[in-house]
Design a protein around this motif. Structure first.
Motif, PDB file in Angstrom:
ATOM      1  N   ARG A   1     -12.179 -16.465 -22.623  1.00 58.76           N
ATOM      2  CA  ARG A   1     -11.242 -15.566 -21.937  1.00 58.76           C
ATOM      3  C   ARG A   1     -10.107 -16.398 -21.344  1.00 58.76           C
ATOM      4  O   ARG A   1     -10.287 -17.552 -20.992  1.00 58.76           O
ATOM      5  CB  ARG A   1     -11.933 -14.798 -20.800  1.00 58.76           C
ATOM      6  CG  ARG A   1     -12.703 -13.549 -21.193  1.00 58.76           C
ATOM      7  CD  ARG A   1     -13.778 -13.821 -22.142  1.00 58.76           C
ATOM      8  NE  ARG A   1     -14.657 -12.696 -22.396  1.00 58.76           N
ATOM      9  CZ  ARG A   1     -15.943 -12.850 -22.616  1.00 58.76           C
ATOM     10  NH1 ARG A   1     -16.494 -14.051 -22.561  1.00 58.76           N
ATOM     11  NH2 ARG A   1     -16.688 -11.819 -22.918  1.00 58.76           N
ATOM     12  N   THR A   2      -8.948 -15.782 -21.219  1.00 52.66           N
ATOM     13  CA  THR A   2      -7.800 -16.481 -20.662  1.00 52.66           C
ATOM     14  C   THR A   2      -7.936 -16.599 -19.144  1.00 52.66           C
ATOM     15  O   THR A   2      -8.699 -15.857 -18.515  1.00 52.66           O
ATOM     16  CB  THR A   2      -6.488 -15.744 -20.982  1.00 52.66           C
ATOM     17  OG1 THR A   2      -6.485 -14.487 -20.283  1.00 52.66           O
ATOM     18  CG2 THR A   2      -6.311 -15.521 -22.475  1.00 52.66           C
ATOM     19  N   THR A   3      -7.167 -17.507 -18.579  1.00 50.90           N
ATOM     20  CA  THR A   3      -7.120 -17.639 -17.127  1.00 50.90           C
ATOM     21  C   THR A   3      -6.681 -16.328 -16.497  1.00 50.90           C
ATOM     22  O   THR A   3      -7.214 -15.905 -15.464  1.00 50.90           O
ATOM     23  CB  THR A   3      -6.171 -18.787 -16.724  1.00 50.90           C
ATOM     24  OG1 THR A   3      -6.668 -20.005 -17.292  1.00 50.90           O
ATOM     25  CG2 THR A   3      -6.064 -18.935 -15.217  1.00 50.90           C
ATOM     26  N   GLU A   4      -5.718 -15.656 -17.123  1.00 51.94           N
ATOM     27  CA  GLU A   4      -5.225 -14.380 -16.594  1.00 51.94           C
ATOM     28  C   GLU A   4      -6.331 -13.319 -16.603  1.00 51.94           C
ATOM     29  O   GLU A   4      -6.477 -12.561 -15.640  1.00 51.94           O
ATOM     30  CB  GLU A   4      -4.019 -13.888 -17.395  1.00 51.94           C
ATOM     31  CG  GLU A   4      -2.771 -14.735 -17.234  1.00 51.94           C
ATOM     32  CD  GLU A   4      -2.794 -16.046 -18.048  1.00 51.94           C
ATOM     33  OE1 GLU A   4      -3.602 -16.178 -19.005  1.00 51.94           O
ATOM     34  OE2 GLU A   4      -2.009 -16.947 -17.698  1.00 51.94           O
ATOM     35  N   GLN A   5      -7.113 -13.255 -17.671  1.00 47.93           N
ATOM     36  CA  GLN A   5      -8.217 -12.287 -17.737  1.00 47.93           C
ATOM     37  C   GLN A   5      -9.253 -12.569 -16.647  1.00 47.93           C
ATOM     38  O   GLN A   5      -9.742 -11.644 -15.992  1.00 47.93           O
ATOM     39  CB  GLN A   5      -8.891 -12.338 -19.112  1.00 47.93           C
ATOM     40  CG  GLN A   5      -8.060 -11.743 -20.218  1.00 47.93           C
ATOM     41  CD  GLN A   5      -8.687 -11.973 -21.583  1.00 47.93           C
ATOM     42  OE1 GLN A   5      -9.170 -13.067 -21.898  1.00 47.93           O
ATOM     43  NE2 GLN A   5      -8.689 -10.918 -22.404  1.00 47.93           N
ATOM     44  N   LYS A   6      -9.571 -13.833 -16.439  1.00 50.27           N
ATOM     45  CA  LYS A   6     -10.543 -14.188 -15.405  1.00 50.27           C
ATOM     46  C   LYS A   6      -9.996 -13.885 -14.014  1.00 50.27           C
ATOM     47  O   LYS A   6     -10.736 -13.405 -13.150  1.00 50.27           O
ATOM     48  CB  LYS A   6     -10.951 -15.661 -15.544  1.00 50.27           C
ATOM     49  CG  LYS A   6     -11.755 -15.918 -16.816  1.00 50.27           C
ATOM     50  CD  LYS A   6     -12.264 -17.327 -16.924  1.00 50.27           C
ATOM     51  CE  LYS A   6     -11.199 -18.253 -17.445  1.00 50.27           C
ATOM     52  NZ  LYS A   6     -11.713 -19.600 -17.742  1.00 50.27           N
ATOM     53  N   ALA A   7      -8.716 -14.126 -13.801  1.00 56.31           N
ATOM     54  CA  ALA A   7      -8.102 -13.826 -12.513  1.00 56.31           C
ATOM     55  C   ALA A   7      -8.100 -12.317 -12.251  1.00 56.31           C
ATOM     56  O   ALA A   7      -8.382 -11.870 -11.126  1.00 56.31           O
ATOM     57  CB  ALA A   7      -6.672 -14.376 -12.456  1.00 56.31           C
ATOM     58  N   GLU A   8      -7.800 -11.529 -13.275  1.00 58.26           N
ATOM     59  CA  GLU A   8      -7.814 -10.069 -13.129  1.00 58.26           C
ATOM     60  C   GLU A   8      -9.222  -9.561 -12.837  1.00 58.26           C
ATOM     61  O   GLU A   8      -9.410  -8.653 -12.026  1.00 58.26           O
ATOM     62  CB  GLU A   8      -7.266  -9.405 -14.390  1.00 58.26           C
ATOM     63  CG  GLU A   8      -5.767  -9.555 -14.552  1.00 58.26           C
ATOM     64  CD  GLU A   8      -5.244  -8.986 -15.870  1.00 58.26           C
ATOM     65  OE1 GLU A   8      -5.939  -8.151 -16.494  1.00 58.26           O
ATOM     66  OE2 GLU A   8      -4.141  -9.381 -16.275  1.00 58.26           O
ATOM     67  N   LEU A   9     -10.214 -10.144 -13.489  1.00 59.04           N
ATOM     68  CA  LEU A   9     -11.606  -9.785 -13.228  1.00 59.04           C
ATOM     69  C   LEU A   9     -11.971 -10.084 -11.776  1.00 59.04           C
ATOM     70  O   LEU A   9     -12.554  -9.234 -11.081  1.00 59.04           O
ATOM     71  CB  LEU A   9     -12.531 -10.540 -14.187  1.00 59.04           C
ATOM     72  CG  LEU A   9     -14.022 -10.321 -14.006  1.00 59.04           C
ATOM     73  CD1 LEU A   9     -14.414  -8.867 -14.264  1.00 59.04           C
ATOM     74  CD2 LEU A   9     -14.803 -11.267 -14.926  1.00 59.04           C
ATOM     75  N   SER A  10     -11.640 -11.275 -11.300  1.00 60.90           N
ATOM     76  CA  SER A  10     -11.924 -11.640  -9.908  1.00 60.90           C
ATOM     77  C   SER A  10     -11.244 -10.679  -8.946  1.00 60.90           C
ATOM     78  O   SER A  10     -11.871 -10.197  -7.989  1.00 60.90           O
ATOM     79  CB  SER A  10     -11.451 -13.067  -9.608  1.00 60.90           C
ATOM     80  OG  SER A  10     -12.248 -14.011 -10.252  1.00 60.90           O
ATOM     81  N   LYS A  11      -9.998 -10.384  -9.203  1.00 58.63           N
ATOM     82  CA  LYS A  11      -9.264  -9.480  -8.318  1.00 58.63           C
ATOM     83  C   LYS A  11      -9.894  -8.084  -8.315  1.00 58.63           C
ATOM     84  O   LYS A  11     -10.020  -7.456  -7.263  1.00 58.63           O
ATOM     85  CB  LYS A  11      -7.798  -9.397  -8.737  1.00 58.63           C
ATOM     86  CG  LYS A  11      -6.947  -8.592  -7.779  1.00 58.63           C
ATOM     87  CD  LYS A  11      -5.475  -8.651  -8.129  1.00 58.63           C
ATOM     88  CE  LYS A  11      -4.673  -7.852  -7.107  1.00 58.63           C
ATOM     89  NZ  LYS A  11      -3.247  -7.912  -7.387  1.00 58.63           N
ATOM     90  N   ALA A  12     -10.314  -7.590  -9.474  1.00 59.49           N
ATOM     91  CA  ALA A  12     -10.921  -6.257  -9.550  1.00 59.49           C
ATOM     92  C   ALA A  12     -12.239  -6.201  -8.777  1.00 59.49           C
ATOM     93  O   ALA A  12     -12.492  -5.236  -8.037  1.00 59.49           O
ATOM     94  CB  ALA A  12     -11.137  -5.865 -11.007  1.00 59.49           C
ATOM     95  N   ILE A  13     -13.067  -7.224  -8.930  1.00 57.52           N
ATOM     96  CA  ILE A  13     -14.353  -7.242  -8.227  1.00 57.52           C
ATOM     97  C   ILE A  13     -14.145  -7.380  -6.721  1.00 57.52           C
ATOM     98  O   ILE A  13     -14.756  -6.658  -5.924  1.00 57.52           O
ATOM     99  CB  ILE A  13     -15.257  -8.385  -8.752  1.00 57.52           C
ATOM    100  CG1 ILE A  13     -15.575  -8.199 -10.236  1.00 57.52           C
ATOM    101  CG2 ILE A  13     -16.516  -8.525  -7.904  1.00 57.52           C
ATOM    102  CD1 ILE A  13     -16.551  -7.120 -10.596  1.00 57.52           C
ATOM    103  N   VAL A  14     -13.264  -8.290  -6.302  1.00 57.63           N
ATOM    104  CA  VAL A  14     -13.005  -8.473  -4.871  1.00 57.63           C
ATOM    105  C   VAL A  14     -12.385  -7.202  -4.278  1.00 57.63           C
ATOM    106  O   VAL A  14     -12.727  -6.802  -3.160  1.00 57.63           O
ATOM    107  CB  VAL A  14     -12.130  -9.724  -4.614  1.00 57.63           C
ATOM    108  CG1 VAL A  14     -11.652  -9.776  -3.168  1.00 57.63           C
ATOM    109  CG2 VAL A  14     -12.918 -10.986  -4.965  1.00 57.63           C
TER     110      VAL A  14
ATOM    111  N   VAL B   1     -15.027 -17.597 -11.187  1.00 52.64           N
ATOM    112  CA  VAL B   1     -15.507 -17.432 -12.561  1.00 52.64           C
ATOM    113  C   VAL B   1     -15.663 -18.814 -13.190  1.00 52.64           C
ATOM    114  O   VAL B   1     -14.734 -19.621 -13.162  1.00 52.64           O
ATOM    115  CB  VAL B   1     -14.519 -16.587 -13.402  1.00 52.64           C
ATOM    116  CG1 VAL B   1     -15.013 -16.448 -14.831  1.00 52.64           C
ATOM    117  CG2 VAL B   1     -14.287 -15.217 -12.768  1.00 52.64           C
ATOM    118  N   SER B   2     -16.839 -19.066 -13.753  1.00 49.21           N
ATOM    119  CA  SER B   2     -17.108 -20.304 -14.477  1.00 49.21           C
ATOM    120  C   SER B   2     -17.435 -19.951 -15.917  1.00 49.21           C
ATOM    121  O   SER B   2     -18.056 -18.922 -16.191  1.00 49.21           O
ATOM    122  CB  SER B   2     -18.300 -21.042 -13.871  1.00 49.21           C
ATOM    123  OG  SER B   2     -18.053 -21.371 -12.527  1.00 49.21           O
ATOM    124  N   ASP B   3     -17.030 -20.829 -16.824  1.00 49.39           N
ATOM    125  CA  ASP B   3     -17.279 -20.611 -18.246  1.00 49.39           C
ATOM    126  C   ASP B   3     -18.541 -21.328 -18.707  1.00 49.39           C
ATOM    127  O   ASP B   3     -18.771 -22.488 -18.352  1.00 49.39           O
ATOM    128  CB  ASP B   3     -16.114 -21.154 -19.088  1.00 49.39           C
ATOM    129  CG  ASP B   3     -14.852 -20.344 -18.960  1.00 49.39           C
ATOM    130  OD1 ASP B   3     -14.927 -19.153 -18.630  1.00 49.39           O
ATOM    131  OD2 ASP B   3     -13.771 -20.901 -19.214  1.00 49.39           O
TER     132      ASP B   3
END
Length: 114
Positions: A70-83, A100-102
């Motif tokens: 996954r891209t950095t942007e996808q992981k950042a969006e995931l973190s933001k959605a969960i938080v 998020v860790s890969d």
């Protein structure tokens, strides 16, 4: 995979139980479109004894482990959605975070790969 591991102060369970937290994180992760729903794993680890900045402030931290790709942007969006979801559920808690860790494909193994 992925794994969403929620470390938190035990006292937050007075506001929402573990099942509700698991369901909300599962729903938010699934809504991201990054994972197959049947592969999402969520669990809560409540702590009775802890310190946050040398105080007993309530906290929630989600440690997320996903397969690389996954891209950095996808992981950042995931973190933001969960938080964001957790902040809506627990507006009085100041310490809510996620990282998020890969997993590395080359070194990952599960039972089905044997």
């Amino acid at each position: 995979m992925p794994h969403f591991i929620v470390d938190c102060s035990q006292s937050i369970l007075a506001y929402h139980d573990e099942d509700t937290i698991n369901e909300q994180i599962h729903h938010t992760a699934n809504a991201s479109g990054l994972f197959a729903e049947h592969e999402i794993k969520v669990r809560v680890n409540p702590y009775k004894n802890y310190l946050v900045g040398n105080k007993r402030d309530e906290f929630i931290h989600v440690f997320t482990h996903i397969m690389q790709g996954r891209t950095t942007e996808q992981k950042a969006e995931l973190s933001k959605a969960i938080v964001t979801q957790l902040t809506q559920m627990f507006p009085h808690i100041d310490n809510i975070a996620m990282n998020v860790s890969d997993f590395e494909k080359a070194t990952y193994c599960n039972k089905n790969q044997l």
